[in-house]
Design a protein around this motif. Sequence first.
Motif, PDB file in Angstrom:
ATOM      1  N   GLN A   1       0.833  -1.203   0.000  1.00  0.00           N
ATOM      2  CA  GLN A   1       0.000   0.000   0.000  1.00  0.00           C
ATOM      3  C   GLN A   1       0.867   1.253   0.000  1.00  0.00           C
ATOM      4  O   GLN A   1       0.587   2.228  -0.697  1.00  0.00           O
ATOM      5  CB  GLN A   1      -0.932  -0.020   1.210  1.00  0.00           C
ATOM      6  CG  GLN A   1      -1.981  -1.112   1.141  1.00  0.00           C
ATOM      7  CD  GLN A   1      -2.749  -1.292   2.441  1.00  0.00           C
ATOM      8  OE1 GLN A   1      -2.276  -0.890   3.519  1.00  0.00           O
ATOM      9  NE2 GLN A   1      -3.932  -1.887   2.355  1.00  0.00           N
ATOM     10  N   GLN A   2       1.955   1.214   0.771  1.00  0.00           N
ATOM     11  CA  GLN A   2       2.862   2.363   0.862  1.00  0.00           C
ATOM     12  C   GLN A   2       3.530   2.667  -0.477  1.00  0.00           C
ATOM     13  O   GLN A   2       3.685   3.832  -0.859  1.00  0.00           O
ATOM     14  CB  GLN A   2       3.931   2.081   1.927  1.00  0.00           C
ATOM     15  CG  GLN A   2       4.986   3.166   2.064  1.00  0.00           C
ATOM     16  CD  GLN A   2       6.071   2.788   3.061  1.00  0.00           C
ATOM     17  OE1 GLN A   2       5.885   1.923   3.920  1.00  0.00           O
ATOM     18  NE2 GLN A   2       7.218   3.426   2.956  1.00  0.00           N
ATOM     19  N   TYR A   3       3.910   1.591  -1.207  1.00  0.00           N
ATOM     20  CA  TYR A   3       4.638   1.777  -2.461  1.00  0.00           C
ATOM     21  C   TYR A   3       3.748   1.675  -3.700  1.00  0.00           C
ATOM     22  O   TYR A   3       4.240   1.781  -4.826  1.00  0.00           O
ATOM     23  CB  TYR A   3       5.770   0.750  -2.565  1.00  0.00           C
ATOM     24  CG  TYR A   3       6.922   1.039  -1.629  1.00  0.00           C
ATOM     25  CD1 TYR A   3       7.967   1.869  -2.027  1.00  0.00           C
ATOM     26  CD2 TYR A   3       6.962   0.497  -0.353  1.00  0.00           C
ATOM     27  CE1 TYR A   3       9.032   2.141  -1.172  1.00  0.00           C
ATOM     28  CE2 TYR A   3       8.016   0.766   0.511  1.00  0.00           C
ATOM     29  CZ  TYR A   3       9.042   1.588   0.096  1.00  0.00           C
ATOM     30  OH  TYR A   3      10.097   1.858   0.956  1.00  0.00           O
ATOM     31  N   GLY A   4       2.462   1.459  -3.495  1.00  0.00           N
ATOM     32  CA  GLY A   4       1.527   1.441  -4.611  1.00  0.00           C
ATOM     33  C   GLY A   4       1.686   0.250  -5.534  1.00  0.00           C
ATOM     34  O   GLY A   4       1.591   0.374  -6.764  1.00  0.00           O
ATOM     35  N   ILE A   5       1.916  -0.911  -4.971  1.00  0.00           N
ATOM     36  CA  ILE A   5       2.124  -2.129  -5.752  1.00  0.00           C
ATOM     37  C   ILE A   5       0.897  -3.037  -5.607  1.00  0.00           C
ATOM     38  O   ILE A   5       0.391  -3.244  -4.498  1.00  0.00           O
ATOM     39  CB  ILE A   5       3.389  -2.872  -5.282  1.00  0.00           C
ATOM     40  CG1 ILE A   5       4.624  -2.000  -5.544  1.00  0.00           C
ATOM     41  CG2 ILE A   5       3.537  -4.221  -5.985  1.00  0.00           C
ATOM     42  CD1 ILE A   5       5.900  -2.530  -4.956  1.00  0.00           C
ATOM     43  N   ARG A   6       0.437  -3.589  -6.713  1.00  0.00           N
ATOM     44  CA  ARG A   6      -0.740  -4.457  -6.684  1.00  0.00           C
ATOM     45  C   ARG A   6      -0.448  -5.689  -5.839  1.00  0.00           C
ATOM     46  O   ARG A   6       0.582  -6.346  -6.022  1.00  0.00           O
ATOM     47  CB  ARG A   6      -1.152  -4.864  -8.092  1.00  0.00           C
ATOM     48  CG  ARG A   6      -2.501  -5.557  -8.118  1.00  0.00           C
ATOM     49  CD  ARG A   6      -3.015  -5.743  -9.518  1.00  0.00           C
ATOM     50  NE  ARG A   6      -4.316  -6.387  -9.508  1.00  0.00           N
ATOM     51  CZ  ARG A   6      -4.974  -6.768 -10.578  1.00  0.00           C
ATOM     52  NH1 ARG A   6      -4.456  -6.540 -11.782  1.00  0.00           N
ATOM     53  NH2 ARG A   6      -6.150  -7.360 -10.485  1.00  0.00           N
ATOM     54  N   PHE A   7      -1.392  -6.019  -4.964  1.00  0.00           N
ATOM     55  CA  PHE A   7      -1.122  -7.011  -3.912  1.00  0.00           C
ATOM     56  C   PHE A   7      -2.313  -7.953  -3.751  1.00  0.00           C
ATOM     57  O   PHE A   7      -3.466  -7.533  -3.797  1.00  0.00           O
ATOM     58  CB  PHE A   7      -0.854  -6.273  -2.592  1.00  0.00           C
ATOM     59  CG  PHE A   7      -0.434  -7.143  -1.451  1.00  0.00           C
ATOM     60  CD1 PHE A   7       0.901  -7.455  -1.261  1.00  0.00           C
ATOM     61  CD2 PHE A   7      -1.373  -7.641  -0.552  1.00  0.00           C
ATOM     62  CE1 PHE A   7       1.305  -8.246  -0.182  1.00  0.00           C
ATOM     63  CE2 PHE A   7      -0.974  -8.442   0.516  1.00  0.00           C
ATOM     64  CZ  PHE A   7       0.364  -8.737   0.695  1.00  0.00           C
ATOM     65  N   HIS A   8      -2.004  -9.253  -3.561  1.00  0.00           N
ATOM     66  CA  HIS A   8      -3.037 -10.266  -3.338  1.00  0.00           C
ATOM     67  C   HIS A   8      -2.724 -10.989  -2.026  1.00  0.00           C
ATOM     68  O   HIS A   8      -1.652 -11.585  -1.866  1.00  0.00           O
ATOM     69  CB  HIS A   8      -3.058 -11.284  -4.482  1.00  0.00           C
ATOM     70  CG  HIS A   8      -3.207 -10.674  -5.834  1.00  0.00           C
ATOM     71  ND1 HIS A   8      -4.422 -10.554  -6.478  1.00  0.00           N
ATOM     72  CD2 HIS A   8      -2.284 -10.139  -6.686  1.00  0.00           C
ATOM     73  CE1 HIS A   8      -4.237  -9.980  -7.661  1.00  0.00           C
ATOM     74  NE2 HIS A   8      -2.952  -9.725  -7.807  1.00  0.00           N
ATOM     75  N   LEU A   9      -3.655 -10.934  -1.094  1.00  0.00           N
ATOM     76  CA  LEU A   9      -3.490 -11.606   0.196  1.00  0.00           C
ATOM     77  C   LEU A   9      -3.925 -13.060   0.018  1.00  0.00           C
ATOM     78  O   LEU A   9      -5.110 -13.350  -0.085  1.00  0.00           O
ATOM     79  CB  LEU A   9      -4.359 -10.912   1.248  1.00  0.00           C
ATOM     80  CG  LEU A   9      -3.966 -11.069   2.716  1.00  0.00           C
ATOM     81  CD1 LEU A   9      -2.622 -10.411   2.999  1.00  0.00           C
ATOM     82  CD2 LEU A   9      -5.047 -10.443   3.602  1.00  0.00           C
ATOM     83  N   CYS A  10      -2.965 -13.976  -0.019  1.00  0.00           N
ATOM     84  CA  CYS A  10      -3.265 -15.376  -0.351  1.00  0.00           C
ATOM     85  C   CYS A  10      -3.174 -16.332   0.838  1.00  0.00           C
ATOM     86  O   CYS A  10      -3.777 -17.401   0.818  1.00  0.00           O
ATOM     87  CB  CYS A  10      -2.319 -15.867  -1.449  1.00  0.00           C
ATOM     88  SG  CYS A  10      -2.430 -14.909  -2.981  1.00  0.00           S
ATOM     89  N   SER A  11      -2.395 -16.008   1.822  1.00  0.00           N
ATOM     90  CA  SER A  11      -2.194 -16.818   3.028  1.00  0.00           C
ATOM     91  C   SER A  11      -1.434 -18.108   2.757  1.00  0.00           C
ATOM     92  O   SER A  11      -0.415 -18.402   3.372  1.00  0.00           O
ATOM     93  CB  SER A  11      -3.522 -17.132   3.728  1.00  0.00           C
ATOM     94  OG  SER A  11      -4.154 -15.949   4.134  1.00  0.00           O
TER      95      SER A  11
END
Length: 421
Positions: A355-365
């Motif tokens: 979120q801080q660096y603006g990168i697309r992220f998927h929380l997969c666990s």
Amino acid sequence: MKNISIFGYGVTTKPMVEFLNVQGMKCHIFDDKFLCASSDEKGNVFAPSSEFKPQNSKLEIVSPGIPPYHPLVKQAKNLIGEYDYFYNLFSSAYCPQTIWISGTNGKTTTTQMLTLLLLHRGAKSGGNIGTPLAVLYAQKVPLWVLETSSFSIHYIQKAYPKLYILLPVKQDHITWHGSFEDYICDKLKPLTLMSQDTHAIIPKEFHSTKEVKNFLGKIFFYENSMSLSEEIGITAEDIKFKEPFLLDGLLALEASKILFEEIDITLLNSFQIGKYRIEEFRDKQMRLWVDDSKGTNVDATIEALKRYQDKKIFLILGGEDKGAHQNPIFELVQKWDIEIFSIGSNQEKLLKLSQQYGIRFHLCSELENAVKKIKHILGQDGVGLLSPAAASLDQFSSYKQRGDLFKQYVLEDLEENKDKK
């Protein structure tokens, strides 16, 4: 009667117990995983760590995985590490030549490469990989090439190598050592014990440290692969490997040159890179995947990412990060074509950084979830990269199991997975 105590029952201490038993000595083995005391047919006692009594122990041999803040270590009165134990057994009748290889990344590959170059001199690998020290000693191997962790070095008081090779040092194992500064101190510690007839190959950035300034032997500094190739007297293009393996190979050649004045490029180029370290393979649609499960710290992941920066990267990241900062990864890739798929115990930290660096992220666990998501969107111009920048023990038995499962999930059909559910 006082006993020989063994702290931790794992890869290095199991052969140590067998060695001591052959010598007619019984051991009291203490480990947090033991819930109650038991014994075996050889008279060894296995007990919870809480049952250790220092007054009943004449010697405590510590597994390198046991951290210095563990209660066992704090209570010990006669603590010794595995390296010192066998160093004390060396004599005029048997005193092998030893090479230690340490650093943050590349230790295993460099150790294996150098062992290959020195096989004709009776070399065998040991330490973190290969043959246990107890077996090397029992077999009277003439040349020990030891992958040496900072954990093992921390407990050394007397032992030292004929040649010490230090690969670049980056943030890792901060929780175990307490700080990055303490980690560096342990990496440089062998220099403080080595004699005048020894050699060291050290990153130039450490040239002004007190350990280097007080070193009694002959030291060789390097900045990168180019400086190493110039020192050896070859061009880097002579070596078939790309970075980070190019540096590993050049260090092995430099070591062979220093000790024996041998530079066998043909033999080095015959070496095969092992599994789990930037290991490329393709799925049934011929899409590229990379198993870098052995990328257990930030620097290793950065090196893997650099190899694929011209592609769309689908990066599986996360696990037990050992207290190291993950920011350098995000700083590197913030303008790249990349998506991050998180697994493991530090994924909330990774989410905040994304979120801080603006990168697309998927929380997969879970790893399986991450692979499934990537499978649906990976194209021929992309790469599915497992390079977690973290240890595996929060979810797996080892980085090897993590890598094997990664490949299994990739190669399974999505329809097969659906049927299993």
